[in-house]
Design an enzyme around this catalytic site. Structure first.
Site, short mmCIF file in Angstrom:
data_model
loop_
_atom_site.label_atom_id
_atom_site.label_comp_id
_atom_site.label_asym_id
_atom_site.label_seq_id
_atom_site.Cartn_x
_atom_site.Cartn_y
_atom_site.Cartn_z
N ASP A 59 -0.23 5.03 1.00
CA ASP A 59 -0.51 6.00 2.06
C ASP A 59 -0.38 5.36 3.44
OD1 ASP A 59 -1.18 7.99 0.16
OD2 ASP A 59 -3.21 7.19 -0.01
N ASP A 66 0.88 -1.17 0.00
CA ASP A 66 0.00 0.00 0.00
C ASP A 66 0.92 1.23 0.00
OD1 ASP A 66 -2.30 1.68 0.45
OD2 ASP A 66 -1.75 1.73 2.58
C1 BG6 Z 1 -6.14 5.59 0.43
C2 BG6 Z 1 -6.14 6.35 1.73
O1 BG6 Z 1 -4.85 5.14 0.15
O2 BG6 Z 1 -6.57 6.44 -0.64
C3 BG6 Z 1 -7.50 6.99 1.98
O3 BG6 Z 1 -5.85 5.44 2.78
C4 BG6 Z 1 -7.89 7.85 0.79
O4 BG6 Z 1 -7.42 7.76 3.14
C5 BG6 Z 1 -7.88 6.98 -0.46
O5 BG6 Z 1 -9.19 8.41 0.97
C6 BG6 Z 1 -8.28 7.74 -1.73
O6 BG6 Z 1 -7.34 8.71 -2.02
P1 BG6 Z 1 -7.52 9.85 -3.13
O7 BG6 Z 1 -6.12 10.42 -3.22
O8 BG6 Z 1 -7.93 9.17 -4.39
O9 BG6 Z 1 -8.53 10.81 -2.64
MG MG Z 2 -2.74 3.06 3.71
#
Ligand code: BG6
Ligand code: MG
Length: 218
Positions: A14, A12
């Site tokens: 984030d 993953d």
């Molecule tokens: C995930 C995060 O990786 O991505 C979430 O853990 C986030 O918190 C999700 O909402 C979507 O991200 P984005 O950048 O498409 O808004």
């Molecule tokens: Mg994550």
């Protein structure tokens, strides 16, 4: 438990490779506050790994009013603009401790690397961190039907890498992500607290503790 040779590690992004989970938290909290909705770290755990619109739905469910589709789009765009401001100046120095070493360890062991992030900003973040070339495959979140905890994203990554899911480790900081990995039939390595990531096969505090020898797939 039978030891099976691991052939790929699917990360993953984030909260695992970069501290962007904190930026998602800040941006969602500000948005929730503009709507008069309470938002704290505990609630935020349920949003980790969940895509943008599904996260917004979970937040707005706590409001007494209803939102139209158009209003939701405006709010999601606002959150994303804020998130992009927060991440715009990231550099390779913003990789979390142990992240680069873990990626290098996987590759020098001759294993495949994949990235399974539901974030539509993932390619941008990879460029900022200068780690795009560390991955044999990056799943494009825009092409997915389901968000985590559905296994689609990890199964897609394994499929692109040409590796059976049972020979993959998935690495995740979120509850939804661990569920997704387990549903895909992979070894789930949690990053964070074992009190939170209760379904993980193993939890380590961060990637400085990543050791390829430690893992076996059920
Ligand atoms: C995930 C995060 O990786 O991505 C979430 O853990 C986030 O918190 C999700 O909402 C979507 O991200 P984005 O950048 O498409 O808004
Ligand atoms: Mg994550």
């Amino acid at each position: 438990m039978n030891k099976q040779a691991i052939e790929a590690v699917i990360f993953d992004l984030d909260g695992v490779l970069a501290d962007t989970a904190h930026f998602h938290f800040l941006a969602w909290r500000e948005l929730a506050q503009t709507q008069g909705i309470d938002f704290d770290e505990t609630f935020n755990e349920c949003l980790k790994g969940v895509d943008r619109m599904a996260s917004l739905e979970l937040i707005l469910r706590q409001s007494s009013r209803n939102y139209t589709h158009e209003e939701k789009q405006v709010l999601a765009n606002k959150k994303n603009q804020h998130y992009q401001q927060l991440t715009a100046t990231m550099t390779p120095a913003d990789l979390l401790p142990g992240a680069r070493e873990a990626l290098e360890a996987v590759r020098s062991a001759g294993l495949k690397t994949g990235l399974a992030s539901v974030s539509k900003n993932a390619f941008f973040i990879l460029e900022r961190l200068e780690i795009r070339d560390c991955f044999d495959d990056v799943v494009d979140a825009a092409l997915l039907t389901h968000t985590k905890p559905h296994p689609e994203i990890f199964l897609t990554a394994a499929n692109h890498l040409g590796i059976d899911p049972s020979a993959c480790i998935g690495v995740e900081d979120s509850l939804a992500g661990i569920t997704s990995i387990k549903a895909a039939g992979m070894f789930a390595l949690g990053i964070g607290s074992a009190n939170v990531l209760t379904d993980a096969d193993l939890v380590i505090p961060d990637l400085r503790h990543f050791l390829l020898n430690d893992y076996a797939v059920n």
